[in-house]
Design a protein around this motif. Sequence first.
Motif, PDB file in Angstrom:
ATOM      1  N   ASP A 252       0.835  -1.203   0.000  1.00 44.39           N
ATOM      2  CA  ASP A 252       0.000   0.000   0.000  1.00 44.39           C
ATOM      3  C   ASP A 252       0.870   1.253   0.000  1.00 44.39           C
ATOM      4  N   ALA A 253       1.915   1.240   0.820  1.00 41.94           N
ATOM      5  CA  ALA A 253       2.797   2.406   0.907  1.00 41.94           C
ATOM      6  C   ALA A 253       3.445   2.692  -0.437  1.00 41.94           C
ATOM      7  N   ARG A 254       3.922   1.649  -1.093  1.00 40.69           N
ATOM      8  CA  ARG A 254       4.577   1.830  -2.400  1.00 40.69           C
ATOM      9  C   ARG A 254       3.616   2.462  -3.409  1.00 40.69           C
ATOM     10  N   SER A 255       2.364   2.040  -3.374  1.00 41.52           N
ATOM     11  CA  SER A 255       1.366   2.593  -4.282  1.00 41.52           C
ATOM     12  C   SER A 255       1.123   4.076  -3.995  1.00 41.52           C
ATOM     13  N   HIS A 256       0.996   4.436  -2.726  1.00 39.36           N
ATOM     14  CA  HIS A 256       0.751   5.840  -2.368  1.00 39.36           C
ATOM     15  C   HIS A 256       1.951   6.720  -2.727  1.00 39.36           C
ATOM     16  N   TYR A 257       3.156   6.241  -2.459  1.00 43.42           N
ATOM     17  CA  TYR A 257       4.340   7.031  -2.805  1.00 43.42           C
ATOM     18  C   TYR A 257       4.447   7.231  -4.313  1.00 43.42           C
ATOM     19  N   ALA A 258       4.136   6.178  -5.090  1.00 41.67           N
ATOM     20  CA  ALA A 258       4.175   6.302  -6.546  1.00 41.67           C
ATOM     21  C   ALA A 258       3.139   7.308  -7.026  1.00 41.67           C
ATOM     22  N   GLU A 259       1.986   7.327  -6.391  1.00 41.54           N
ATOM     23  CA  GLU A 259       0.945   8.294  -6.741  1.00 41.54           C
ATOM     24  C   GLU A 259       1.433   9.712  -6.475  1.00 41.54           C
ATOM     25  N   ALA A 260       2.107   9.910  -5.342  1.00 43.08           N
ATOM     26  CA  ALA A 260       2.646  11.232  -5.015  1.00 43.08           C
ATOM     27  C   ALA A 260       3.705  11.648  -6.035  1.00 43.08           C
ATOM     28  N   LEU A 261       4.566  10.705  -6.431  1.00 46.14           N
ATOM     29  CA  LEU A 261       5.614  11.022  -7.403  1.00 46.14           C
ATOM     30  C   LEU A 261       4.998  11.416  -8.740  1.00 46.14           C
ATOM     31  N   ALA A 262       3.977  10.694  -9.171  1.00 45.49           N
ATOM     32  CA  ALA A 262       3.310  11.045 -10.430  1.00 45.49           C
ATOM     33  C   ALA A 262       2.680  12.433 -10.339  1.00 45.49           C
ATOM     34  N   THR A 263       2.071  12.737  -9.194  1.00 47.41           N
ATOM     35  CA  THR A 263       1.467  14.059  -9.007  1.00 47.41           C
ATOM     36  C   THR A 263       2.526  15.146  -9.082  1.00 47.41           C
ATOM     37  N   ALA A 264       3.678  14.891  -8.460  1.00 46.86           N
ATOM     38  CA  ALA A 264       4.769  15.874  -8.476  1.00 46.86           C
ATOM     39  C   ALA A 264       5.237  16.141  -9.906  1.00 46.86           C
ATOM     40  N   ARG A 265       5.405  15.087 -10.666  1.00 49.67           N
ATOM     41  CA  ARG A 265       5.940  15.266 -12.020  1.00 49.67           C
ATOM     42  C   ARG A 265       4.923  15.897 -12.956  1.00 49.67           C
ATOM     43  N   MET A 266       3.647  15.597 -12.759  1.00 44.31           N
ATOM     44  CA  MET A 266       2.620  16.251 -13.584  1.00 44.31           C
ATOM     45  C   MET A 266       2.602  17.753 -13.363  1.00 44.31           C
TER      46      MET A 266
END
Length: 473
Positions: A252-266
Amino acid sequence: MASSTVTSAQPERPPRPNLAFRRLRGKRSPAEFAAAVRRAAREIGERVSCDARYVGRVEAGEIRCPNYAYERVFLHMFPGRTLTDLGFAPRSSVRGRQARTTGESRGAGEPYETYDAQDVRDTQDLYETHDNNEESDVLRRAFMTSGATVAAASLGPLGLALDAAAAGRPTRRAGTGEAGALEEAVRRIRLLDDRHGADGLYRRAAAPLRTAYALLDAGASRQATADRLYTGAGELAISVGWLAHDSGRFDDARSHYAEALATARMNGDAGLEAHAFCNMAFLARDAGRPREAVRAAQAAQRAARPLGSDRLMSLLALREAGGWAGLADRVGCEQALARAQAFYGRGPSDTDPEWMSFYGEAELEGLEAQCWSTLGDWPRAARHARRAADLQDPHFTRNLALYSAELADDLARGGRPDEAAGAGMRVLDLLGEVQSSRIHTMLAGTARVLLPHRRSPAVSTFLDRHGALPRPA
């Protein structure tokens, strides 16, 4: 419907600038003044995450009355003055019953008072409900965690976005009220995690995160608001990811962190990208992927370098050191630790991110202890873990328990069972306030190491008390 009382037919009143507060800032920049606020907070034992944006919101009149922690800090900075002297509205005029008797109604975009997690003891105010829904649009609900009264950020008005989506209705575009709600939710989750650990919080944190991304999908009325929403949603994803991480839910943590990274790059947000990679490095280390931890920490440093925060670079070097330790690369670990110490020694600055309020000398010592423990240098690890526990502010119970658990384990593995049992007993004393699977797992490992020493009275007492603990769900 409940929402019908929230939307008023009256036009929203624009916030009135706080000129008195602006005069008190004088010739200092907002960032310089925010740094002065943080210093004043430390002088009286408070923890506030003041930054230039917060100062700007106060001066613009968006914050009509500060929460209790900020109130104490401001009155310390300006002795002899009242909140009214500082340009704020009386607390009674922005809360509950008094607001209604004066005919004041709070629309979704109107400034509001927020509550600090340090004030969760004031349960009457937190849980008070009224016949209509003119309570704070942001923090209307609170929840309980295992007997401890813990108010977690529930994004009241933002829930309207989810309700609309579920009903197939268009979600209204977000404004500054929703952006402020999102930022406050992140602050409260962090404060509550500092005090109580992640286990009781994680199960309740998913709904605000879904709401945040629903708002992103709905769009914002202005670009500045959209930027705040993207940053807020990303930071909330990281906070929820950390709650999953600390409670042992690594996928779950890995999924949330990846979501945050995608948001940052967008959104082209280098600060958010550095934060996401920072946590991904920590997770990779804990999940037994040390080479990934090194690469993620290095990526975080590349993103963070233009931001100008030495403290951030120090923390990221520590994340890299943890990865090198996991690879049994002592030289690489020592080099990263030296960089972390050098960056830390340059001191704090106005460019330090708000989320780094946890990072002080105690955390520096604690993370270094973990590196030496991973490398099997138990005496050195115990030395740093003891310093971390001694330096930690006792109000931040979760970290105090974490450092003490690290100390107990290092002492046990280093052949000092009686001292390890004593440190373990201190952790057990704190577990009534802390819910962290990480700490429970560490303590269980220490107990296994101490089993051969059960004939020692101190060890026997610790093992008996540890064995009587209820097992985490």
